[in-house]
Design a protein around this motif. Structure first.
Motif, PDB file in Angstrom:
ATOM      1  N   GLN A 202       0.831  -1.211   0.000  1.00  0.00           N
ATOM      2  CA  GLN A 202       0.000   0.000   0.000  1.00  0.00           C
ATOM      3  C   GLN A 202       0.861   1.256   0.000  1.00  0.00           C
ATOM      4  O   GLN A 202       0.330   2.364   0.050  1.00  0.00           O
ATOM      5  N   GLY A 203       2.176   1.096  -0.007  1.00  0.00           N
ATOM      6  CA  GLY A 203       3.044   2.252  -0.146  1.00  0.00           C
ATOM      7  C   GLY A 203       3.827   2.630   1.089  1.00  0.00           C
ATOM      8  O   GLY A 203       4.558   3.614   1.087  1.00  0.00           O
ATOM      9  N   LEU A 204       3.673   1.854   2.179  1.00  0.00           N
ATOM     10  CA  LEU A 204       4.403   2.189   3.394  1.00  0.00           C
ATOM     11  C   LEU A 204       5.835   1.691   3.345  1.00  0.00           C
ATOM     12  O   LEU A 204       6.098   0.590   2.881  1.00  0.00           O
ATOM     13  N   THR A 205       6.736   2.509   3.821  1.00  0.00           N
ATOM     14  CA  THR A 205       8.108   2.087   4.002  1.00  0.00           C
ATOM     15  C   THR A 205       8.187   1.437   5.380  1.00  0.00           C
ATOM     16  O   THR A 205       7.646   1.981   6.338  1.00  0.00           O
ATOM     17  N   ILE A 206       8.814   0.277   5.447  1.00  0.00           N
ATOM     18  CA  ILE A 206       8.800  -0.447   6.724  1.00  0.00           C
ATOM     19  C   ILE A 206      10.210  -0.770   7.202  1.00  0.00           C
ATOM     20  O   ILE A 206      11.070  -1.179   6.418  1.00  0.00           O
ATOM     21  N   LEU A 207      10.432  -0.544   8.483  1.00  0.00           N
ATOM     22  CA  LEU A 207      11.688  -0.895   9.139  1.00  0.00           C
ATOM     23  C   LEU A 207      11.333  -1.944  10.172  1.00  0.00           C
ATOM     24  O   LEU A 207      10.498  -1.700  11.039  1.00  0.00           O
ATOM     25  N   MET A 208      11.939  -3.139  10.038  1.00  0.00           N
ATOM     26  CA  MET A 208      11.563  -4.212  10.960  1.00  0.00           C
ATOM     27  C   MET A 208      12.739  -4.690  11.780  1.00  0.00           C
ATOM     28  O   MET A 208      13.730  -5.167  11.240  1.00  0.00           O
ATOM     29  N   ILE A 209      12.605  -4.564  13.093  1.00  0.00           N
ATOM     30  CA  ILE A 209      13.593  -5.169  13.980  1.00  0.00           C
ATOM     31  C   ILE A 209      13.115  -6.576  14.248  1.00  0.00           C
ATOM     32  O   ILE A 209      11.957  -6.768  14.601  1.00  0.00           O
ATOM     33  N   GLU A 210      13.962  -7.548  14.034  1.00  0.00           N
ATOM     34  CA  GLU A 210      13.512  -8.934  14.236  1.00  0.00           C
ATOM     35  C   GLU A 210      14.630  -9.829  14.718  1.00  0.00           C
ATOM     36  O   GLU A 210      15.797  -9.658  14.370  1.00  0.00           O
ATOM     37  N   HIS A 211      14.256 -10.805  15.529  1.00  0.00           N
ATOM     38  CA  HIS A 211      15.152 -11.907  15.855  1.00  0.00           C
ATOM     39  C   HIS A 211      14.800 -13.119  15.002  1.00  0.00           C
ATOM     40  O   HIS A 211      15.623 -13.993  14.785  1.00  0.00           O
ATOM     41  N   ARG A 212      13.540 -13.195  14.549  1.00  0.00           N
ATOM     42  CA  ARG A 212      13.095 -14.339  13.755  1.00  0.00           C
ATOM     43  C   ARG A 212      13.532 -14.130  12.315  1.00  0.00           C
ATOM     44  O   ARG A 212      12.780 -13.598  11.497  1.00  0.00           O
ATOM     45  N   LEU A 213      14.757 -14.521  12.017  1.00  0.00           N
ATOM     46  CA  LEU A 213      15.355 -14.162  10.728  1.00  0.00           C
ATOM     47  C   LEU A 213      14.622 -14.783   9.541  1.00  0.00           C
ATOM     48  O   LEU A 213      14.394 -14.119   8.539  1.00  0.00           O
ATOM     49  N   ARG A 214      14.255 -16.056   9.669  1.00  0.00           N
ATOM     50  CA  ARG A 214      13.646 -16.716   8.511  1.00  0.00           C
ATOM     51  C   ARG A 214      12.375 -15.974   8.077  1.00  0.00           C
ATOM     52  O   ARG A 214      12.171 -15.696   6.909  1.00  0.00           O
ATOM     53  N   GLU A 215      11.554 -15.627   9.060  1.00  0.00           N
ATOM     54  CA  GLU A 215      10.314 -14.915   8.742  1.00  0.00           C
ATOM     55  C   GLU A 215      10.604 -13.501   8.242  1.00  0.00           C
ATOM     56  O   GLU A 215       9.950 -13.004   7.329  1.00  0.00           O
ATOM     57  N   LEU A 216      11.615 -12.881   8.840  1.00  0.00           N
ATOM     58  CA  LEU A 216      11.974 -11.523   8.436  1.00  0.00           C
ATOM     59  C   LEU A 216      12.363 -11.492   6.962  1.00  0.00           C
ATOM     60  O   LEU A 216      11.950 -10.607   6.214  1.00  0.00           O
ATOM     61  N   PHE A 217      13.141 -12.524   6.559  1.00  0.00           N
ATOM     62  CA  PHE A 217      13.651 -12.516   5.185  1.00  0.00           C
ATOM     63  C   PHE A 217      12.540 -12.759   4.171  1.00  0.00           C
ATOM     64  O   PHE A 217      12.730 -12.565   2.980  1.00  0.00           O
ATOM     65  N   ALA A 249      28.636 -12.814  15.819  1.00  0.00           N
ATOM     66  CA  ALA A 249      27.747 -12.144  16.767  1.00  0.00           C
ATOM     67  C   ALA A 249      26.621 -13.064  17.218  1.00  0.00           C
ATOM     68  O   ALA A 249      26.212 -13.061  18.369  1.00  0.00           O
ATOM     69  N   TYR A 250      26.112 -13.836  16.294  1.00  0.00           N
ATOM     70  CA  TYR A 250      25.011 -14.742  16.630  1.00  0.00           C
ATOM     71  C   TYR A 250      25.511 -16.096  17.097  1.00  0.00           C
ATOM     72  O   TYR A 250      24.731 -17.001  17.324  1.00  0.00           O
ATOM     73  N   LEU A 251      26.837 -16.276  17.215  1.00  0.00           N
ATOM     74  CA  LEU A 251      27.456 -17.532  17.643  1.00  0.00           C
ATOM     75  C   LEU A 251      26.957 -18.710  16.817  1.00  0.00           C
ATOM     76  O   LEU A 251      26.677 -19.785  17.345  1.00  0.00           O
ATOM     77  N   GLY A 252      26.761 -18.431  15.535  1.00  0.00           N
ATOM     78  CA  GLY A 252      26.361 -19.501  14.631  1.00  0.00           C
ATOM     79  C   GLY A 252      24.950 -19.995  14.837  1.00  0.00           C
ATOM     80  O   GLY A 252      24.592 -21.059  14.370  1.00  0.00           O
ATOM     81  N   SER A 253      24.155 -19.253  15.545  1.00  0.00           N
ATOM     82  CA  SER A 253      22.803 -19.741  15.855  1.00  0.00           C
ATOM     83  C   SER A 253      21.727 -18.939  15.120  1.00  0.00           C
ATOM     84  O   SER A 253      20.583 -18.946  15.494  1.00  0.00           O
ATOM     85  N   GLU A 254      22.162 -18.223  14.053  1.00  0.00           N
ATOM     86  CA  GLU A 254      21.201 -17.304  13.427  1.00  0.00           C
ATOM     87  C   GLU A 254      19.985 -18.004  12.850  1.00  0.00           C
ATOM     88  O   GLU A 254      18.903 -17.451  12.783  1.00  0.00           O
ATOM     89  N   GLU A 255      20.159 -19.277  12.460  1.00  0.00           N
ATOM     90  CA  GLU A 255      19.032 -19.953  11.821  1.00  0.00           C
ATOM     91  C   GLU A 255      17.936 -20.338  12.815  1.00  0.00           C
ATOM     92  O   GLU A 255      16.809 -20.562  12.460  1.00  0.00           O
ATOM     93  N   GLU A 256      18.310 -20.401  14.100  1.00  0.00           N
ATOM     94  CA  GLU A 256      17.298 -20.783  15.085  1.00  0.00           C
ATOM     95  C   GLU A 256      16.395 -19.616  15.450  1.00  0.00           C
ATOM     96  O   GLU A 256      15.221 -19.794  15.731  1.00  0.00           O
ATOM     97  N   GLY A 257      16.972 -18.428  15.437  1.00  0.00           N
ATOM     98  CA  GLY A 257      16.177 -17.267  15.809  1.00  0.00           C
ATOM     99  C   GLY A 257      15.861 -17.304  17.294  1.00  0.00           C
ATOM    100  O   GLY A 257      15.131 -18.165  17.750  1.00  0.00           O
ATOM    101  N   CYS A 258      16.413 -16.345  18.036  1.00  0.00           N
ATOM    102  CA  CYS A 258      16.247 -16.428  19.484  1.00  0.00           C
ATOM    103  C   CYS A 258      14.797 -16.135  19.879  1.00  0.00           C
ATOM    104  O   CYS A 258      14.254 -15.172  19.469  1.00  0.00           O
TER     105      CYS A 258
END
Ligand code: ATP
Ligand code: MG
Lengths: 258, 339
Positions: A202-217, A249-258
């Motif tokens: 709808q035209g909104l610019t969005i900035l998303m802070i997320e730990h859930r990387l898979r969903e974020l991507f 930084a994520y100690l190799g755990s980025e795929e789990e999403g904290c």
């Protein structure tokens, strides 16, 4: 308000609390219509950064520009008036008010009155109706009791949507979400993802802070990674997650999403 | 601990409140009467008061004092329980309204109606502007600082010998008759109470409630929290200044006693007794407190003991206040059920 150039620009923003360097020298740009993700481990300064953008904190150093205009240190309600709104990581509903009345509050703001609120709906109906319309779009069943229930009695899933609704009611240009997915079940997130996409379309610019990387991507095509307050890298999701410093930084755990 | 732990009180709404709290489903005249009855009783009761008390001028005066304390108490209740600002500046509102009216009447020769009207509107503005710098303060700090305002005023007036000094002003115009005097005040009270209630029921009132619950969210919604609080301060000031201005014309004089702390403190008691957050409750509280204090006049210094006991009794046994209790009884059936 159109034109070329970034809609939002951070130039060397730093935020120090006494000796704590919560945000250090962060710069990046956001183009109109983009969805940008901000990732980083706990305590890396993500929330502090958006507090600096939205006027809840005045950065120690650096500049925040909106459409090229300097908005550094502007009071929070003025920033919101310009069209930058944010959700809160710790949800902040008006507990005793019915859910839909939570949205009537932003609809009373000068910006919503000027623009008619979310997609100008307020020009036609009264505020209660517009609020119920927005809630319906966010998945509150209109004919159920849910939109009329006191916000304090709603489960987390609805409260997260209520946070989004409060932002949308203002008819913003930039929406900043601070961990809207956290605390939600996989199926709840799955229903939010298309919603975020739709809002973006709808035209909104969005900035998303997320730990859930898979969903974020699934929604963000560009990601900024923070660690200890500093920007370590920026780019498309695959590149950022492959970056050695991010992995570290994520100690190799980025795929789990904290 | 409890003798019968298997029983609990069940409360059932009388079947008139439907869905949202603002949407009522009215289906008959009886239901309309049920809804409006208490309000009418309150209004008609106050309007009848001067007629009933006409044979006893002393009690007639007492009834007017009830209205004066009622106004200041409603102003306190509004700020404390709706806006979330516990203000002990009641005496400041009262004094500013009183002195403004006295000046307008003695210096400019304005008749009582104009002097009171102008003192209400202008006085509230003065109060709001002067108290505004304290708005960033919260809770007990705001309470204490607002308590300093009336204290400071008495000292300034005494020390600088301005505004008539310790003498104050005399020879202020009174009202043309006891009836205009009584009904002007009662009307002011009713307009104040129901006007504020109306205002709170509108969207503007919604924003006030929102500020009390979560000011950060309000700021994120593009609304100036300081602006909302300032407006609320002005509204509360209207009631307090009106009471002060009216009082000055009733007694045809004003002095530093207009800033006496009674009107900062008594509203708390009236609100506790009547029921906080209701706006009508504090008036009912005043209706109990003022006559009680008159009856107790003969007890001399023991008066304050009885007074305190009554207050303590309310806090312990009916901490919600009369009106909240009565509303619940009125709107809900209660019965014991086995668990
Ligand atoms: N008001 C404050 N005063 C002092 N230190 C603060 C303040 N706010 C944040 N910090 C510190 O700044 C750092 C960054 O905090 P921030 O909340 O921005 O992290 P975050 O990335 O949002 O973390 P999370 O993922 O847990 O939400 C932390 O070390 C925090 O303790
Ligand atoms: Mg955070």
């Amino acid at each position: 308000m159109s034109g070329t150039g970034p809609i939002l620009e951070l130039r060397n923003v730093s935020m120090h609390f006494g000796g704590i360097r919560a945000v250090e020298n962060v710069s990046f740009q956001v183009e109109p219509g983009e969805v940008v993700g901000i990732i980083g481990p706990n305590g890396s300064g993500k929330t502090t950064l958006i507090n600096c953008i939205t006027g809840f904190l005045k950065p120690t150093r650096g500049k925040v520009l909106f459409h090229g205009r300097d908005i550094t240190g502007m009071p929070a309600h003025k920033v919101a008036q310009l069209g930058i709104t944010r959700t809160f990581q710790i949800m902040r509903p008006y507990h005793s008010l019915p859910a839909y009345k939570n949205l009537v509050v932003p609809l009373c703001s000068p910006r919503a009155r000027r623009t008619g609120g979310w997609r100008g709906g307020g020009r036609h109906g009264d505020r209660d109706t517009v609020a119920l319309d927005i809630l319906e779009e966010l998945g509150f069943e209109r004919d159920s009791r849910v939109p009329y229930q006191a916000a304090g009695t709603l489960p987390t899933g609805y409260l997260k949507r209520l946070e989004l609704g409060r932002c949308l009611a203002l008819n913003p240009e930039v929406l900043i979400c601070d961990e809207v997915f956290s605390g939600l079940s996989a199926s709840e997130i799955a229903s939010l993802v298309p919603l975020i996409r739709r809002i973006n379309e709808q035209g909104l610019t969005i900035l998303m802070i997320e730990h859930r990387l898979r969903e974020l991507f699934q929604v963000a095509r560009r990601v900024v990674a923070l660690s200890y307050g500093e920007k370590i890298t920026e780019g498309p999701p695959e590149e950022v997650t492959a970056h050695p410093k991010v992995r570290e930084a994520y100690l190799g755990s980025e795929e789990e999403g904290c | 601990m409890n003798a019968q732990p298997q029983r609990r009180k069940e409360r059932i709404d009388r079947g008139i409140k439907a869905r949202a709290e603002t949407i009522y489903a009215l289906s008959s005249l009886e239901e309309l009467a049920y809804l409006l009855g208490p309000r009418l009783l309150f209004i008609v009761g106050f309007l009848a008061l001067p007629l009933i008390l006409a044979p006893w001028p002393y009690w007639h005066r007492v009834a007017l004092s009830v209205c004066v304390l009622g106004l200041v108490s409603v102003s306190f209740d509004f700020l404390a329980n709706q806006v979330g600002l516990v203000s002990l500046g009641g005496a400041f509102f009262f004094g500013v309204g009183g002195y403004t009216a006295a000046l307008l009447n003695t210096a400019w020769g304005l008749p009582p109606v104009l002097a009171i009207g102008l003192a209400t509107v202008v006085g509230a503005g003065i109060c709001a502007v002067l108290i505004a710098p304290c708005l960033p303060l919260r809770g007990i700090y705001f309470a204490i600082v607002t308590l300093m305002y009336p204290l400071l005023m008495t000292r300034i007036i005494e020390a600088a010998d301005i505004l008539g000094g310790t003498e104050g002003f005399r020879g202020i115009t009174g009202f043309s008759s006891v009836w205009t005097e009584a009904y002007g005040l009662i009307l002011g009270l009713l307009v104040g109470v129901f006007g504020l209630r109306r205002y709170l029921a509108e969207d503007a009132g919604l924003v006030i409630r929102a500020v009390k619950e979560n000011d950060q969210s309000v700021r994120a919604s593009g609304i100036s929290v300081a602006g909302v609080r300032f407006k609320a301060l002005y509204l509360a000031g209207l009631l307090g200044c009106f009471a002060g201005a009216y009082y000055v014309h009733m007694y045809r004089s004003v002095g530093i006693s207009a800033f006496a702390l009674d009107l900062s403190i008594l509203p708390i008691a009236a609100t506790v007794i009547g029921g906080g957050g209701t706006l009508v409750g504090p008036v009912i509280g005043s209706l109990i407190l003022v006559p009680l204090s008159e009856v107790l006049r003969d007890f001399g210094s023991l008066r304050i003991v009885v007074y305190s006991l009554v207050l303590a009794g309310f806090v312990v046994f009916r901490s919600e206040g009369i009106l909240v209790f009565a509303t619940r009884k009125y709107q809900q059936f209660e019965r014991w059920v086995e668990v």
